[in-house]
Design a protein around this motif. Sequence first.
Motif, short mmCIF file in Angstrom:
data_model
loop_
_atom_site.label_atom_id
_atom_site.label_comp_id
_atom_site.label_asym_id
_atom_site.label_seq_id
_atom_site.Cartn_x
_atom_site.Cartn_y
_atom_site.Cartn_z
N LEU A 34 46.00 36.85 42.58
CA LEU A 34 45.27 35.68 43.10
C LEU A 34 45.34 35.69 44.63
O LEU A 34 44.41 35.28 45.31
N PRO B 144 43.26 39.80 45.76
CA PRO B 144 42.33 40.11 44.67
C PRO B 144 41.96 41.59 44.62
O PRO B 144 42.03 42.29 45.65
N ASN C 164 36.97 44.00 41.84
CA ASN C 164 36.36 42.73 41.44
C ASN C 164 35.64 42.04 42.61
O ASN C 164 34.75 41.22 42.40
N SER C 165 36.09 42.38 43.82
CA SER C 165 35.49 41.75 45.01
C SER C 165 34.38 42.61 45.60
O SER C 165 33.94 42.37 46.73
#
Length: 386
Positions: free
Chosen positions: A98, A101, A105-106
């Motif tokens: 969190l 990241p 995914n980013s």
Amino acid sequence: MELKPKNAPVLADPSPLNKSRLGLPSNLLPCSQSGASFQSTILTTAPRKKPGKLDDVRSNGWLDAMQSSSPPRKKIVKDFGVEVASDDSDIVYNSWMLKYPSALNSFDHIINLGKDKKIVIFLDYDGTLSPIVDDPDRAFMSPDMYSAVKGVAEYFPTAIISGRSRDKVYELVGLAELYYAGSHGMDIMFPVQDTLSIHQNSYIRSTDKQGKEVNLFQPAREFIPMIDEVFKTLVEVTKDIKGAKVENHKFCTSVHYRNVDEKSWLTVAQCVHDVLKDYPRLRLTHGRKVLEVRPVIDWDKGRAVEFLLETLGLSNSDDVLPIYIGDDRTDEDAFKVLREGNRGYGILVSSAPKESKAFLSLRDTLEVSEFLKSLVKWKEQMEKKQ
Ligand SMILES: O=P(O)(O)OC[C@H]1O[C@H](O[C@H]2O[C@H](CO)[C@@H](O)[C@H](O)[C@H]2O)[C@H](O)[C@@H](O)[C@@H]1O
């Protein structure tokens, strides 16, 4: 244009934790740079104070740092401040993500920011492009990684910044189209035609292996004989320690203890400590199961990133998006430069939670190659559309 630090002095081993672990007060670490010129801040060395009478590496923190370098999974989880059984480590890793990241995914976010900018890629070698292995001479990239790096270099300026010697990392990577910075950035080679006419008196002209004219920036040049001497001494004093290995990177030297029985780590540390006592202009930093001896100059991977961006005309943060991928403590200097300059992304490669100045993370070298291939695929699609 002048290459001036934009922020506070960048120290090669800047975290308070590392400073205290080394047992060295902050004034023994590299020089402060405020207000001084490029030449005097980078090329001048600040003499390290002689270590005191403290001979026991146990009490000056070296051994602690050695034990926590490249720690086993459960130990890193503990270091992150949460003590859990290793079965729970996935949960801890996911909550750590969190804060850092996944760069995969980013990805959409990154390319959205990068689509109108020139993306520049900086890559560490060991632990980033090649998995960590017991024998440093056998740390090879997979064929998949080779093609990912080759692909990325076709579309984006790409540099490797390694703790290894520049020749060694070039030999391991084998791609002529990259920029190479060896010895933690203390040995940078870049083609003459790519160079802006700045800092000209700080680098020298040479030729690369293909006979092409290149510039060499070597701020620790005067240390070559000293490093060579220390390398030979370290080989001699560690020769009876089973598994110890000393490498000469020309501007720095490394003592590996990955293959040394943990009971003898103290002996390794004591040997290095005793040798360093005679060299106040050298200092020690910690890598992954390796002690690194380097000159006390204000230069590190972060400064190398700044230097390359400036020298190659890529320092305008409105037009350029630097991405630095690395796994080690020495890569934190580069993450810090990007974070504090509010430009680009530092991406930490780690399969276990740890504090970092990076913004994003990738789990391992497989994810690094996936990320690089995604950049190539995206760029290819962009070019097809045009
Ligand atoms: O900056 P890097 O490119 O990450 O180089 C840092 C050190 O990497 C190498 O050592 C590390 O990788 C070895 C091979 O996987 C491993 O055996 C060792 O334990 C690691 O510390 C290299 O041999 C060192 O000289 C570099 O300083």
